[in-house]
Scaffold this active site. Structure first.
Site, PDB file in Angstrom:
ATOM      1  N   CYS A  82      -5.670   4.933   0.470  1.00 15.86           N
ATOM      2  CA  CYS A  82      -4.723   5.034   1.585  1.00 15.86           C
ATOM      3  C   CYS A  82      -3.269   4.955   1.079  1.00 15.86           C
ATOM      4  CB  CYS A  82      -5.061   3.982   2.633  1.00 15.86           C
ATOM      5  SG  CYS A  82      -4.376   4.395   4.245  1.00 15.86           S
ATOM      6  N   HIS A 176     -10.753   3.512   3.259  1.00 12.63           N
ATOM      7  CA  HIS A 176     -10.801   2.179   2.641  1.00 12.63           C
ATOM      8  C   HIS A 176     -12.239   1.714   2.388  1.00 12.63           C
ATOM      9  CE1 HIS A 176      -6.575   0.935   3.520  1.00 12.63           C
ATOM     10  NE2 HIS A 176      -6.703   1.756   4.540  1.00 12.63           N
ATOM     11  N   GLU A 178     -13.185  -0.491   0.485  1.00 11.06           N
ATOM     12  CA  GLU A 178     -13.180  -1.948   0.229  1.00 11.06           C
ATOM     13  C   GLU A 178     -13.398  -2.757   1.507  1.00 11.06           C
ATOM     14  OE1 GLU A 178     -10.625  -0.002   0.315  1.00 11.06           O
ATOM     15  OE2 GLU A 178      -8.904  -0.983   1.252  1.00 11.06           O
TER      16      GLU A 178
HETATM   17  N1  GLN Z   1       0.425   4.774   6.539  1.00  9.38           N
HETATM   18  C1  GLN Z   1       0.507   3.806   5.502  1.00  9.38           C
HETATM   19  C2  GLN Z   1       1.586   4.144   4.497  1.00  9.38           C
HETATM   20  O1  GLN Z   1       2.367   5.028   4.655  1.00  9.38           O
HETATM   21  C3  GLN Z   1      -0.813   3.650   4.787  1.00  9.38           C
HETATM   22  C4  GLN Z   1      -1.773   2.902   5.656  1.00  9.38           C
HETATM   23  C5  GLN Z   1      -2.870   2.204   4.897  1.00  9.38           C
HETATM   24  O2  GLN Z   1      -2.811   2.000   3.680  1.00  9.38           O
HETATM   25  N2  GLN Z   1      -3.853   1.771   5.610  1.00  9.38           N
HETATM   26  O3  GLN Z   1       1.660   3.482   3.507  1.00  9.38           O
END
Ligand code: GLN
Length: 202
Positions: A82, A176, A178
């Site tokens: 992410c 994710h 994890e």
């Molecule tokens: N939208 C977030 C960002 O720009 C990422 C979100 C996440 O890691 N769950 O970092």
């Protein structure tokens, strides 16, 4: 060097503890990394989910940005989830001011592409290299990969968008693993790191 494979988790912000648990379950010795000296000691690194602008700014502040770039250029195995995926993108669309990336994967990533926090969702995702049932993908304000260069392997798509990629020893997912208790994606990453270390000791 000791026999155990040591994987760090970049511990500036984000869901560090969940990655430490998943990596340990996947057979690695897992440690938080906050300082350049700690980065120098790991065989591989996870860049967690969280907020990519914050992680980027803290990496600069902690003197980690250049050491991170150097190790990734050198082929250190690295896995971003992410916000971590955003950190590994060579290019991001709509960066916030002051937002830099480590880079390492020849891809363009769109931040918050799947929508806002309240549009977060879960979906079954087939990930190439992960055998068995699809992975339960948890998408939280998740990015997607807008486009990839020729050297990048697409490992998964969701709703017509690329959500998992690999380039050499670098792996990234929009979602994710994890957070689910299913450690197969972490196991895939640990295998990449183990293979890299075995190749070095030949
Ligand atoms: N939208 C977030 C960002 O720009 C990422 C979100 C996440 O890691 N769950 O970092």
């Amino acid at each position: 060097m000791s026999d155990s494979l040591v994987i760090g988790v970049l511990a500036l912000q984000g869901d560090v503890r969940e990655h430490l648990t998943a990596l340990a379950a996947a057979g690695a010795v897992a440690r938080p990394v906050r300082r350049p000296e700690e980065l120098a000691e790991v065989d591989g690194l996870v860049v967690p989910g969280g907020e990519s602008t914050t992680i980027s700014k803290l990496a600069v502040l902690f003197g980690l940005m250049e050491p991170l770039r150097a190790r990734v250029r050198d082929g250190m195995p690295v896995y971003g989830t992410c916000a971590g995926m955003i950190m590994l993108a060579d290019k991001i669309l709509d960066p916030r001011s002051g937002q830099e990336t480590v880079g390492g994967i020849d891809m363009i990533v769109r931040r918050n592409a799947f929508g806002r926090q309240n549009e977060s969702f879960e979906a079954a995702v087939d990930v190439r290299g992960v055998t068995g049932d699809p992975v339960e993908g948890v998408f939280i304000r998740a990015p997607w990969v807008e486009s990839v260069g020729a050297g990048v392997e697409v490992l998964a798509e969701h709703a017509g968008h690329i959500v998992a990629v690999r380039q050499g020893n670098a792996l990234a997912t929009s979602f994710h693993p994890e957070l689910t208790g299913d450690h197969r994606v972490h196991a895939l990453f640990v295998d990449i790191a183990r293979a890299k270390r075995a190749a070095e000791s030949l």
